[in-house]
Design a protein around this motif. Structure first.
Motif, PDB file in Angstrom:
ATOM      1  N   LEU A 119       0.057 -12.215   0.019  1.00 42.20           N
ATOM      2  CA  LEU A 119       0.593 -13.729   0.028  1.00 42.20           C
ATOM      3  C   LEU A 119       1.017 -14.158   1.380  1.00 42.20           C
ATOM      4  N   THR A 120       1.696 -13.332   2.254  1.00 44.16           N
ATOM      5  CA  THR A 120       2.225 -13.655   3.692  1.00 44.16           C
ATOM      6  C   THR A 120       0.836 -13.757   4.510  1.00 44.16           C
ATOM      7  N   VAL A 121      -0.112 -12.613   4.227  1.00 51.10           N
ATOM      8  CA  VAL A 121      -1.330 -12.891   5.079  1.00 51.10           C
ATOM      9  C   VAL A 121      -2.186 -14.000   4.955  1.00 51.10           C
ATOM     10  N   GLY A 122      -2.315 -14.268   3.546  1.00 49.87           N
ATOM     11  CA  GLY A 122      -3.200 -15.557   3.204  1.00 49.87           C
ATOM     12  C   GLY A 122      -2.593 -16.723   3.837  1.00 49.87           C
ATOM     13  N   ARG A 123      -1.037 -16.735   3.594  1.00 45.14           N
ATOM     14  CA  ARG A 123      -0.378 -17.997   4.002  1.00 45.14           C
ATOM     15  C   ARG A 123      -0.717 -18.042   5.730  1.00 45.14           C
ATOM     16  N   GLU A 124      -0.342 -17.201   6.328  1.00 45.16           N
ATOM     17  CA  GLU A 124      -0.508 -17.010   7.692  1.00 45.16           C
ATOM     18  C   GLU A 124      -2.019 -17.534   8.363  1.00 45.16           C
ATOM     19  N   VAL A 125      -3.112 -16.970   7.358  1.00 44.18           N
ATOM     20  CA  VAL A 125      -4.453 -17.279   7.947  1.00 44.18           C
ATOM     21  C   VAL A 125      -4.771 -18.726   7.813  1.00 44.18           C
ATOM     22  N   ALA A 126      -4.207 -19.388   6.723  1.00 47.95           N
ATOM     23  CA  ALA A 126      -4.657 -20.746   6.404  1.00 47.95           C
ATOM     24  C   ALA A 126      -3.610 -21.430   7.576  1.00 47.95           C
ATOM     25  N   ASN A 127      -2.727 -21.048   7.745  1.00 47.08           N
ATOM     26  CA  ASN A 127      -1.804 -22.107   8.676  1.00 47.08           C
ATOM     27  C   ASN A 127      -2.431 -22.026   9.895  1.00 47.08           C
ATOM     28  N   ARG A 128      -2.851 -20.701  10.442  1.00 51.26           N
ATOM     29  CA  ARG A 128      -3.443 -20.730  11.850  1.00 51.26           C
ATOM     30  C   ARG A 128      -4.681 -21.482  11.900  1.00 51.26           C
ATOM     31  N   ASP A 351     -16.087 -19.020  16.839  1.00 50.60           N
ATOM     32  CA  ASP A 351     -14.859 -19.208  17.251  1.00 50.60           C
ATOM     33  C   ASP A 351     -14.307 -17.764  16.984  1.00 50.60           C
ATOM     34  N   THR A 352     -13.702 -17.419  18.032  1.00 52.43           N
ATOM     35  CA  THR A 352     -13.347 -15.845  18.159  1.00 52.43           C
ATOM     36  C   THR A 352     -11.833 -15.994  17.371  1.00 52.43           C
ATOM     37  N   PHE A 353     -10.943 -16.791  17.415  1.00 49.30           N
ATOM     38  CA  PHE A 353      -9.728 -16.753  16.496  1.00 49.30           C
ATOM     39  C   PHE A 353     -10.068 -17.026  15.067  1.00 49.30           C
ATOM     40  N   ILE A 354     -11.007 -17.662  14.674  1.00 52.77           N
ATOM     41  CA  ILE A 354     -11.278 -17.688  13.467  1.00 52.77           C
ATOM     42  C   ILE A 354     -11.833 -16.166  12.946  1.00 52.77           C
ATOM     43  N   ARG A 355     -12.745 -15.697  13.769  1.00 47.25           N
ATOM     44  CA  ARG A 355     -13.366 -14.442  13.494  1.00 47.25           C
ATOM     45  C   ARG A 355     -12.323 -13.328  13.304  1.00 47.25           C
ATOM     46  N   GLN A 356     -10.918 -13.232  13.960  1.00 48.54           N
ATOM     47  CA  GLN A 356      -9.779 -12.447  13.812  1.00 48.54           C
ATOM     48  C   GLN A 356      -9.324 -12.846  12.391  1.00 48.54           C
ATOM     49  N   GLN A 357      -9.268 -14.098  12.038  1.00 48.62           N
ATOM     50  CA  GLN A 357      -8.657 -14.294  10.579  1.00 48.62           C
ATOM     51  C   GLN A 357      -9.450 -13.670   9.612  1.00 48.62           C
ATOM     52  N   ILE A 358     -10.843 -13.709   9.796  1.00 44.67           N
ATOM     53  CA  ILE A 358     -11.729 -13.077   8.861  1.00 44.67           C
ATOM     54  C   ILE A 358     -11.465 -11.623   8.650  1.00 44.67           C
ATOM     55  N   MET A 359     -11.252 -10.921   9.973  1.00 44.64           N
ATOM     56  CA  MET A 359     -11.101  -9.698   9.943  1.00 44.64           C
ATOM     57  C   MET A 359      -9.730  -9.215   9.093  1.00 44.64           C
ATOM     58  N   ALA A 360      -8.698 -10.046   9.402  1.00 45.82           N
ATOM     59  CA  ALA A 360      -7.413  -9.907   8.880  1.00 45.82           C
ATOM     60  C   ALA A 360      -7.667  -9.869   7.240  1.00 45.82           C
ATOM     61  N   LEU A 361      -8.175 -10.862   6.762  1.00 48.47           N
ATOM     62  CA  LEU A 361      -8.613 -11.114   5.319  1.00 48.47           C
ATOM     63  C   LEU A 361      -9.281  -9.822   4.937  1.00 48.47           C
ATOM     64  N   ARG A 362     -10.208  -9.433   5.637  1.00 50.22           N
ATOM     65  CA  ARG A 362     -10.841  -8.105   5.196  1.00 50.22           C
ATOM     66  C   ARG A 362     -10.071  -6.872   5.198  1.00 50.22           C
ATOM     67  N   SER A 389       2.381 -12.301  15.323  1.00 50.79           N
ATOM     68  CA  SER A 389       3.443 -11.442  14.963  1.00 50.79           C
ATOM     69  C   SER A 389       3.497 -11.332  13.541  1.00 50.79           C
ATOM     70  N   GLY A 390       3.780 -10.312  12.837  1.00 48.11           N
ATOM     71  CA  GLY A 390       4.433 -10.192  11.583  1.00 48.11           C
ATOM     72  C   GLY A 390       3.243 -10.146  10.401  1.00 48.11           C
ATOM     73  N   ASP A 405       2.590 -21.443   0.653  1.00 47.63           N
ATOM     74  CA  ASP A 405       3.346 -22.831   1.179  1.00 47.63           C
ATOM     75  C   ASP A 405       2.967 -22.987   2.539  1.00 47.63           C
ATOM     76  N   PHE A 406       1.915 -23.866   2.477  1.00 49.58           N
ATOM     77  CA  PHE A 406       1.212 -24.175   3.756  1.00 49.58           C
ATOM     78  C   PHE A 406       2.060 -25.037   4.772  1.00 49.58           C
TER      79      PHE A 406
END
Length: 449
Positions: A119-128, A351-362, A389-390, A405-406
């Motif tokens: 839940l935390t990772v999903g929220r952070e990815v969506a926020n970023r 977009d490099t930043f979004i590719r990082q979020q894809i990797m975080a989800l994976r 962080s976090g 909680d976006f």
């Protein structure tokens, strides 16, 4: 917050009942039980705790304390007690309770901790991702779509729906590439949610844990003679205790059995909220979030405050005049924008930043699959998974969400006469970036409220 409160209630319940039942004997050895809950909390909040080893250590320590209590006529050195603890598995002094509890606790805590981390990772990815700035090509397309009707003397005409779709698909091309990994992540979250509803859910495991531990203690008491004899045979005959030491046995000290578990006596968590209710609510939110990123352009463009709507095809702004929009709608994703007629998109530069979020989800999806299968997951070395962080350090005291909680940027909606746009016309670059955030905010506020 729910899980943390659940652990605190379980510890409080055990302490209260053991004090009433065992009195001074429990209070003199309470640190053994306090350490158990301390380690469980540390594991849940992301600590590097091996659950099986921790539980084995708890039963070994409890055996050492119990062995001294059932044999008060002897003095036991540290080395002797260490020898005693080695007989925990062989003698099974506590019956089958340790084995069953180990299976239940490990499965329950692995699922709960990984689910909350997900839940935390999903929220952070969506926020970023929701805060990624638009490209210059996107800003130009938005300006043309929202400002040019004024120049043509058509201030009340809204953009055509299909025209808006091509603009937003170009603007959100990189975001749409999140969709595949996001959907796999959501599927994995729903799988682990099943573990929170099944026989190994953390609430059903922790609620009666005091009863289970007491049953183990009583089993040790009933088999104390046989256990002592086998230990003496394996570790040697211990030295007699000093004469002043009490010769009362544990059977005399434990003169009352642990009374039956009464559910009505247990404290409730989160003002009576049950785990089943929480999980059901979260599962519904997770299901709604599938295909979230690929659906963004459609959700934005069907909003009547943004476009003329799908039903109005002739009396809308098509980028040149008030007429039907003829170009075909582009498919989703970056590579499909090569021929986008409205937005200049460089498909060779993801977009490099979004590719990082894809990797975080994976990475998180793999952890969720492991947790579903009962395999432990280490969150200690994941600080770089979402380039922030976090994101992978485990739930902390300050951040331990139980649902998405976006955090979105609050901004006034764009009304039919577009007064906000007109007021900001003197700063086109800034205002258009704000407009994209407004669009995202409208969507997220409506979808996640």
């Amino acid at each position: 917050e729910f899980f943390r409160e659940l652990l605190e209630n379980a510890e409080r319940s055990l302490n209260d009942m053991f004090v009433r039942t065992y009195g001074m004997l429990y209070m003199q050895n309470s640190e053994v039980f306090q350490d158990l809950f301390t380690e469980l909390k540390r594991y849940y909040t992301g600590g590097n705790v091996n659950l099986e080893e921790m539980l084995n250590d708890f039963w070994a320590r409890l055996l050492e304390r119990m062995f001294q209590l059932i044999n008060p006529q002897y003095h036991f050195s540290e080395d002797y007690l260490e020898c005693v603890s080695k007989y925990t598995d062989q003698l099974k002094p506590f019956g089958d309770v340790p084995r069953k509890l180990k299976v239940q606790v490990t499965r329950a805590f692995i699922a709960a901790r990984t689910f909350v981390q997900g839940l935390t990772v999903g929220r952070e990815v969506a926020n970023r991702v929701s805060k990624v700035s638009p490209t210059p090509g996107c800003i130009r397309a938005l300006m043309k779509m929202l400002y040019c009707p004024y120049c043509r003397g058509l201030p009340t005409v809204k953009p055509c729906n299909n025209y808006c779709l091509n603009v937003m698909k170009g603007c959100l091309a990189n975001q749409a590439d999140l969709d595949t990994e996001w959907n796999l992540f959501i599927d994995a979250m729903l799988l682990v949610a099943e573990r929170l509803e099944g026989p190994f859910n953390i609430e059903s495991v922790m609620d009666p844990i005091d009863v289970k531990i007491s049953e183990a203690i009583m089993n040790m008491q009933e088999n104390s003679i046989q256990v002592s004899a086998k230990v003496f045979q394996g570790c040697g005959q211990p030295k007699p205790a000093p004469a002043l030491r009490s010769s009362r046995s544990v059977s005399e000290n434990f003169n009352t059995r642990f009374r039956p578990y009464n559910p009505e006596e247990r404290p409730t968590t989160a003002a009576g909220t049950s785990l089943d209710r929480l999980v059901t609510d979260i599962k519904e939110k997770l299901k709604l979030s599938k295909k979230f990123w690929s659906a963004l352009p459609y959700t934005i463009c069907k909003d009547e405050r943004v476009t003329a709507g799908p039903s109005v095809e002739e009396d809308c702004w098509n980028g040149h005049t008030k007429a039907r929009y003829l170009p075909e709608i582009m498919s989703d994703g970056l590579t499909n924008q090569i021929n986008n007629p409205e937005v200049d998109v460089d498909i060779t530069r993801p977009d490099t930043f979004i590719r990082q979020q894809i990797m975080a989800l994976r990475v998180m999806t793999n952890k969720l699959k492991n947790a579903y299968n009962g395999n432990d997951v280490n969150f200690q070395d994941t600080s770089d998974e979402t380039s922030g962080s976090g994101s992978g350090s485990g739930c902390t005291d300050d951040i331990c969400p139980t649902e998405f909680d976006f955090v979105t940027t609050e901004a006034p909606p764009v009304d039919s006469d577009r007064r906000e746009v007109e007021a900001a016309a003197t700063q086109p670059g800034c205002s258009l970036q704000t407009l994209l955030v407004i669009f995202l905010s409208l969507l997220l506020q409506r979808r996640w409220r």
